[in-house]
Design a protein around this motif. Structure first.
Motif, PDB file in Angstrom:
ATOM      1  N   ALA A 199       4.697 -19.395 -54.157  1.00 57.60           N
ATOM      2  CA  ALA A 199       5.023 -18.496 -55.272  1.00 57.60           C
ATOM      3  C   ALA A 199       5.831 -17.307 -54.787  1.00 57.60           C
ATOM      4  N   ALA A 200       5.423 -16.741 -53.633  1.00 55.18           N
ATOM      5  CA  ALA A 200       6.178 -15.616 -53.087  1.00 55.18           C
ATOM      6  C   ALA A 200       7.586 -16.050 -52.681  1.00 55.18           C
ATOM      7  N   LEU A 201       7.685 -17.215 -52.014  1.00 58.35           N
ATOM      8  CA  LEU A 201       9.007 -17.711 -51.635  1.00 58.35           C
ATOM      9  C   LEU A 201       9.840 -18.064 -52.867  1.00 58.35           C
ATOM     10  N   GLY A 202       9.190 -18.643 -53.906  1.00 60.11           N
ATOM     11  CA  GLY A 202       9.902 -18.949 -55.137  1.00 60.11           C
ATOM     12  C   GLY A 202      10.448 -17.708 -55.816  1.00 60.11           C
ATOM     13  N   TRP A 203       9.676 -16.615 -55.787  1.00 56.24           N
ATOM     14  CA  TRP A 203      10.128 -15.339 -56.358  1.00 56.24           C
ATOM     15  C   TRP A 203      11.365 -14.830 -55.607  1.00 56.24           C
ATOM     16  N   LEU A 204      11.335 -14.928 -54.279  1.00 57.93           N
ATOM     17  CA  LEU A 204      12.481 -14.480 -53.494  1.00 57.93           C
ATOM     18  C   LEU A 204      13.693 -15.376 -53.720  1.00 57.93           C
ATOM     19  N   VAL A 205      13.466 -16.706 -53.740  1.00 59.35           N
ATOM     20  CA  VAL A 205      14.580 -17.633 -53.942  1.00 59.35           C
ATOM     21  C   VAL A 205      15.182 -17.464 -55.339  1.00 59.35           C
ATOM     22  N   ALA A 206      14.319 -17.298 -56.361  1.00 61.39           N
ATOM     23  CA  ALA A 206      14.826 -17.091 -57.721  1.00 61.39           C
ATOM     24  C   ALA A 206      15.662 -15.817 -57.810  1.00 61.39           C
ATOM     25  N   GLY A 207      15.194 -14.762 -57.143  1.00 61.40           N
ATOM     26  CA  GLY A 207      15.984 -13.534 -57.126  1.00 61.40           C
ATOM     27  C   GLY A 207      17.324 -13.722 -56.444  1.00 61.40           C
ATOM     28  N   ARG A 208      17.311 -14.502 -55.361  1.00 59.38           N
ATOM     29  CA  ARG A 208      18.562 -14.778 -54.662  1.00 59.38           C
ATOM     30  C   ARG A 208      19.511 -15.590 -55.523  1.00 59.38           C
ATOM     31  N   VAL A 209      18.976 -16.578 -56.229  1.00 60.45           N
ATOM     32  CA  VAL A 209      19.814 -17.418 -57.084  1.00 60.45           C
ATOM     33  C   VAL A 209      20.377 -16.623 -58.256  1.00 60.45           C
ATOM     34  N   LEU A 210      19.575 -15.726 -58.831  1.00 59.94           N
ATOM     35  CA  LEU A 210      19.993 -14.974 -60.018  1.00 59.94           C
ATOM     36  C   LEU A 210      20.800 -13.729 -59.688  1.00 59.94           C
ATOM     37  N   ARG A 211      20.895 -13.377 -58.413  1.00 58.95           N
ATOM     38  CA  ARG A 211      21.633 -12.153 -58.064  1.00 58.95           C
ATOM     39  C   ARG A 211      23.089 -12.202 -58.504  1.00 58.95           C
ATOM     40  N   PRO A 212      23.830 -13.296 -58.283  1.00 57.86           N
ATOM     41  CA  PRO A 212      25.208 -13.321 -58.796  1.00 57.86           C
ATOM     42  C   PRO A 212      25.285 -13.199 -60.316  1.00 57.86           C
ATOM     43  N   LEU A 213      24.327 -13.786 -61.032  1.00 52.97           N
ATOM     44  CA  LEU A 213      24.328 -13.656 -62.487  1.00 52.97           C
ATOM     45  C   LEU A 213      24.097 -12.208 -62.908  1.00 52.97           C
ATOM     46  N   THR A 261      24.896  -9.603 -61.174  1.00 48.20           N
ATOM     47  CA  THR A 261      26.131  -8.879 -60.859  1.00 48.20           C
ATOM     48  C   THR A 261      27.186  -9.113 -61.934  1.00 48.20           C
ATOM     49  N   MET A 262      27.352 -10.375 -62.353  1.00 52.57           N
ATOM     50  CA  MET A 262      28.312 -10.667 -63.416  1.00 52.57           C
ATOM     51  C   MET A 262      27.924  -9.993 -64.721  1.00 52.57           C
ATOM     52  N   THR A 263      26.622  -9.969 -65.039  1.00 53.02           N
ATOM     53  CA  THR A 263      26.170  -9.324 -66.276  1.00 53.02           C
ATOM     54  C   THR A 263      26.471  -7.835 -66.248  1.00 53.02           C
ATOM     55  N   ASP A 264      26.201  -7.172 -65.112  1.00 51.07           N
ATOM     56  CA  ASP A 264      26.481  -5.739 -65.001  1.00 51.07           C
ATOM     57  C   ASP A 264      27.964  -5.454 -65.178  1.00 51.07           C
ATOM     58  N   THR A 265      28.804  -6.292 -64.576  1.00 50.18           N
ATOM     59  CA  THR A 265      30.244  -6.071 -64.679  1.00 50.18           C
ATOM     60  C   THR A 265      30.743  -6.299 -66.107  1.00 50.18           C
ATOM     61  N   ILE A 266      30.252  -7.359 -66.751  1.00 50.66           N
ATOM     62  CA  ILE A 266      30.694  -7.652 -68.115  1.00 50.66           C
ATOM     63  C   ILE A 266      30.280  -6.539 -69.070  1.00 50.66           C
ATOM     64  N   GLN A 267      29.091  -5.962 -68.873  1.00 47.61           N
ATOM     65  CA  GLN A 267      28.637  -4.892 -69.766  1.00 47.61           C
ATOM     66  C   GLN A 267      29.467  -3.626 -69.604  1.00 47.61           C
ATOM     67  N   LEU A 268      30.110  -3.469 -68.464  1.00 46.65           N
ATOM     68  CA  LEU A 268      30.947  -2.281 -68.257  1.00 46.65           C
ATOM     69  C   LEU A 268      32.362  -2.465 -68.794  1.00 46.65           C
ATOM     70  N   ILE A 269      32.719  -3.707 -69.157  1.00 40.71           N
ATOM     71  CA  ILE A 269      34.069  -3.977 -69.659  1.00 40.71           C
ATOM     72  C   ILE A 269      34.111  -3.725 -71.163  1.00 40.71           C
ATOM     73  N   SER A 270      35.086  -2.970 -71.587  1.00 38.15           N
ATOM     74  CA  SER A 270      35.281  -2.681 -73.009  1.00 38.15           C
ATOM     75  C   SER A 270      36.769  -2.806 -73.313  1.00 38.15           C
ATOM     76  N   ALA A 271      37.144  -2.389 -74.514  1.00 39.98           N
ATOM     77  CA  ALA A 271      38.547  -2.490 -74.908  1.00 39.98           C
ATOM     78  C   ALA A 271      39.445  -1.613 -74.049  1.00 39.98           C
ATOM     79  N   ARG A 272      38.871  -0.569 -73.431  1.00 46.85           N
ATOM     80  CA  ARG A 272      39.684   0.333 -72.618  1.00 46.85           C
ATOM     81  C   ARG A 272      39.944  -0.212 -71.222  1.00 46.85           C
TER      82      ARG A 272
END
Length: 405
Positions: free
Chosen positions: A118-132, A134-145
């Motif tokens: 479970a502990a390793l799964g939590w770490l692996v899931a975080g590693r797998v979701l880290r790029p997502l 990052t992409m979510t943070d970047t997309i939320q900062l993009i606007s019409a400007r």
């Protein structure tokens, strides 16, 4: 990153962790059950088979219990038989105790490994979701400007890289659409400003003229009517353009030849005044679409061919069918068109010779393109070496009409 997105990301990470843990628990339980069955079954089978299959099995056990002083071929007494049975029961009990101890210890080990997984799964899931994330943070900062910014995801060519490239492509198309919208609004405002300025000047002239007469008022009002008609034409063109870009509200069987004949008959008086020859090469051709928009497409093509022509020129209208569908084409004589201007002619408002009172607003071919796109048709524009244009619209194969409510 917003709290909602962060909570959603934690939920996905928790679900992945639970999924990993459940899969490990199931696989570990199956492995434990197989091991337990194999150990217990093989132990009991080996013991019983050894006792039953060996010659003088009971005598062998009695020799082990009573010693080697007893002859192997001597019959067992009741006491010896009881001792042998007791030894057998003890062996079976030991085997059962061993299996129980194996099961308990394996269960404890499985529980410990479940926590670790479970502990390793939590770490692996975080590693797998880290790029997502990052992409979510970047997309939320993009606007019409700052829609020009991109994710620019670097990594192996996996599904995440494909997703990031897809989002970058979407942002690129969105940027192009926003730029086109800004140019369209600016051009529309400029086009509307000209007749409004002219109207204001005519009205102001009529007001401040101390020697104004009925005839002068009438002349100015006639000029105002012309300007008003130009404004109405511009607004109608803008409305048709917006309607065409929105898509089709209805689809039915349309005969291109009938609409082409109607448009040509309506254009004959104007062509006669311009001394322009109308060449009719209309043949039956059926398409599926909106008949009003299809006729508007034809009318705009013929109007454009007549407007940008030369004295004693010609306009040729052709309809027909091919193996891939139906088509219509409009060609005309006219002044030479620079090749670099061909693509720009399909944008709103550009014109080869822009004048304030020519009655055209540069929307004709952009409306043609929008109607063609709405009908999933291919629009091609080619500058003729002798001058003028050749515009062709290839419609897809005819489908069953579907009338939309």
């Amino acid at each position: 990153m917003s709290l909602t997105a962060r909570v959603s990301g934690m939920r996905v990470r928790l679900r992945l962790t639970l999924l990993y843990s459940v899969l490990f628990l199931l696989s570990g339980a199956v492995l434990l059950a197989i091991t337990y069955l194999l150990v217990t079954h093989s132990g009991s089978s080996v013991g019983m088979s050894t006792f039953n299959s060996s010659p003088g099995g009971e005598q062998s056990i009695s020799n082990i219990i009573l010693g080697d002083g007893v002859p192997t071929d001597a019959p067992l007494t009741d006491t010896e038989r009881l001792l042998v049975e007791a030894a057998q029961q003890q062996a079976i009990q030991q085997q059962a105790d061993f299996g129980h101890e194996l099961l308990v210890n394996s269960g404890i080990a499985l529980g410990i490994m479940l926590l670790i997984s479970a502990a390793l799964g939590w770490l692996v899931a975080g590693r797998v979701l880290r790029p997502l994330r990052t992409m979510t943070d970047t997309i939320q900062l993009i606007s019409a400007r700052n829609v020009h910014e991109r994710l620019e995801f670097t990594g192996p060519g996996d599904e995440l890289k494909a997703l990031a490239d897809t989002v970058d492509g979407l942002l690129g198309r969105l940027e192009s659409a926003l730029d086109s919208h800004r140019r369209f609004v600016a051009n529309a405002a400029h086009e509307l400003r000209t007749p409004l300025t002219l109207e204001h000047a005519l009205l102001e002239e009529a007001v401040i003229d101390p020697d104004a007469t009925v005839e002068s008022y009438r002349a100015r009002f006639e000029d105002l009517v012309v300007v008003s008609e130009q404004q109405a034409q511009l607004l109608e063109s803008l409305l048709v353009l917006a309607t065409s870009e929105r898509g089709l509200d209805r689809r039915e069987r349309v005969e291109l030849a009938e609409h082409a004949d109607s448009v040509l008959r309506a254009a004959e008086p104007r062509a006669g005044k311009q001394d322009t020859s109308m060449v009719d090469r209309v043949h039956p051709a059926h398409v599926t679409g909106d008949p009003v928009l299809v006729e508007r497409l034809l009318a705009n093509l013929v109007d454009n061919a007549l407007s940008y022509n030369v004295p004693a020129g010609w306009v040729e209208v052709t309809t027909g069918t091919t193996r891939t569908g139906s088509f219509l084409a409009v060609a005309n004589s006219g002044p030479p068109v620079p090749p670099e201007m061909v693509d720009r002619l399909l944008n709103p408002f550009p014109r080869l010779a822009r004048t304030a009172d020519d009655g055209h607003h540069g929307l004709g071919l952009s409306i043609v393109q929008a109607i063609a796109v709405a009908h999933s048709a291919d629009l091609s524009v080619r500058a003729r070496p002798e001058g003028g244009l050749e515009i062709r619209v290839d419609f897809p194969p005819e489908k069953s009409p579907a009338i939309a409510g």
